[in-house]
Design an enzyme around this catalytic site. Structure first.
Site, PDB file in Angstrom:
ATOM      1  N   SER A 218     -57.211 -34.764 -11.399  1.00 38.87           N
ATOM      2  CA  SER A 218     -56.223 -34.699 -11.407  1.00 38.87           C
ATOM      3  C   SER A 218     -55.980 -35.189 -12.820  1.00 38.87           C
ATOM      4  CB  SER A 218     -54.788 -34.878 -10.879  1.00 38.87           C
ATOM      5  OG  SER A 218     -54.712 -34.546  -9.668  1.00 38.87           O
ATOM      6  N   GLY A 220     -53.831 -34.812 -15.275  1.00 43.06           N
ATOM      7  CA  GLY A 220     -52.304 -34.823 -16.545  1.00 43.06           C
ATOM      8  C   GLY A 220     -52.012 -33.321 -17.130  1.00 43.06           C
ATOM      9  N   GLY A 223     -54.587 -30.463 -17.251  1.00 44.79           N
ATOM     10  CA  GLY A 223     -54.852 -29.972 -16.100  1.00 44.79           C
ATOM     11  C   GLY A 223     -55.421 -30.330 -15.196  1.00 44.79           C
ATOM     12  N   GLY A 249     -47.835 -35.824  -9.855  1.00 43.95           N
ATOM     13  CA  GLY A 249     -49.676 -36.124  -9.210  1.00 43.95           C
ATOM     14  C   GLY A 249     -49.115 -36.237  -7.116  1.00 43.95           C
ATOM     15  N   ASP A 250     -48.358 -36.118  -7.126  1.00 44.30           N
ATOM     16  CA  ASP A 250     -47.276 -35.890  -5.051  1.00 44.30           C
ATOM     17  C   ASP A 250     -47.884 -34.554  -5.079  1.00 44.30           C
ATOM     18  OD1 ASP A 250     -47.761 -38.854  -5.087  1.00 44.30           O
ATOM     19  OD2 ASP A 250     -46.444 -39.391  -5.375  1.00 44.30           O
TER      20      ASP A 250
END
Length: 308
Positions: A218, A220, A223, A249-250
């Site tokens: 990830s 942020g 992308g 993120g989850d």
């Protein structure tokens, strides 16, 4: 059915204030208390997509008792393993101007005998009828827990034919790679911390050499990318999305595993992950997404592939 393990659950408390200021008394406009931890956030997003999940949660103390009741209200199968000590809390302070501030407690001291009971609970959930399509392990371990506690969960699930997604950090991320997790999913900072590599590709290759099947990173606002030994597949972030990034993120992890268990290729899975992450930003608390936005974003994203 997807089994989701949250090694270090928490009572997630979100305070909304007019403006975050250090060293002053601030009035809280609203308070949200929810059962949380990264794995539970993943499970909640999946449940909203009509996916059956089975959560395994080590819980203890008065806050753990509150969590048991709150999780039961979600209506998804749950196995609770009692632990000594008190289940932690996380406090997130949100306003309309600045990035949220999060305070995360370390979690209880979990003895080895309790981790053995967690092993049994995960194994039973994975082998329950119908057999699990995937195992997701998401979140931190309580401070002081040995990182290799995740290994039997991964090896049991792989032996049962399930896909394993490990959204972990630090030594636990390395242990997941050593155990052969299908997908290791750190963010860039977690990858650098675990491997000691400031270059994303170099860090991903370290995890791949250890045994990870694919490393999904990830990024942020930049992308998300999937690394294999031979190639890197990249998807940009959805542009112009603002709001509360807590839990994005989850949600991306939920989108990733949802797509993969439906048989899509990694490029499609990355687009789904990016779209779910962006759709989570539009919601005020972690564990939710804007459903319509998520599916609209998925069709808008482009994929690039480079060969290593």
């Amino acid at each position: 059915m997807i089994v989701v393990v949250t090694p270090n659950p928490a009572v997630d408390v979100t305070y909304r204030v007019d403006e975050q200021r250090i060293g002053t008394t601030q009035r809280v406009r609203s308070v949200e208390r929810r059962p949380g931890g990264k794995g539970l956030n993943v499970a909640r997003v999946l449940a909203a997509e009509d996916v059956v999940t089975h959560s395994v949660l080590p819980l203890g103390g008065a806050s753990g008792t509150w969590m048991v009741d709150a999780v039961a209200a979600l209506g998804q199968p749950v196995t609770v393993v009692s632990v000594p000590g008190e289940t932690r809390s996380t406090i997130t302070v949100v306003d309309d101007l600045a990035h949220p501030t999060m305070f995360g407690e370390p979690g209880p001291d979990v003895p080895a005998r309790t981790w053995l009971r967690v092993d049994e609970a995960v194994r039973a959930a994975v082998h329950a009828a119908p057999d699990a399509d995937a195992l997701v392990i998401a979140g931190s371990l309580p401070v002081g827990s040995p990182p290799d506690v995740v290994v039997p969960w991964i090896t049991d699930a792989l032996a049962a034919g399930a896909l394993v997604v490990a959204d972990l950090a630090g030594p636990a991320l390395l242990a997941a790679a050593d155990a052969g997790a299908t997908i290791c999913k750190p963010n860039r900072d977690e990858l650098a911390e675990a491997t000691g590599r400031t270059d994303e590709r170099a860090g991903a290759l370290d995890l791949l050499r250890r045994g990870a099947g694919t490393v999904v990173v990830s990024r942020g606002s930049a992308g998300i990318a999937a690394h294999t030994v031979d190639a890197v597949v990249e998807v940009p972030a959805v542009p112009g999305v603002t709001g509360n990034p807590t839990g994005a993120g989850d949600a991306a992890t939920a989108g990733l595993v949802l797509a993969l268990t439906r048989g899509t290729d990694i490029a499609t899975a990355l687009r789904t992950a990016a779209a779910f992450g962006a759709a989570a930003v539009l919601r005020p608390v972690a564990g939710e997404i804007d459903h319509d936005a998520a599916h609209r974003f998925t069709t808008d994203l482009e994929t690039t592939r480079s060969h290593a």
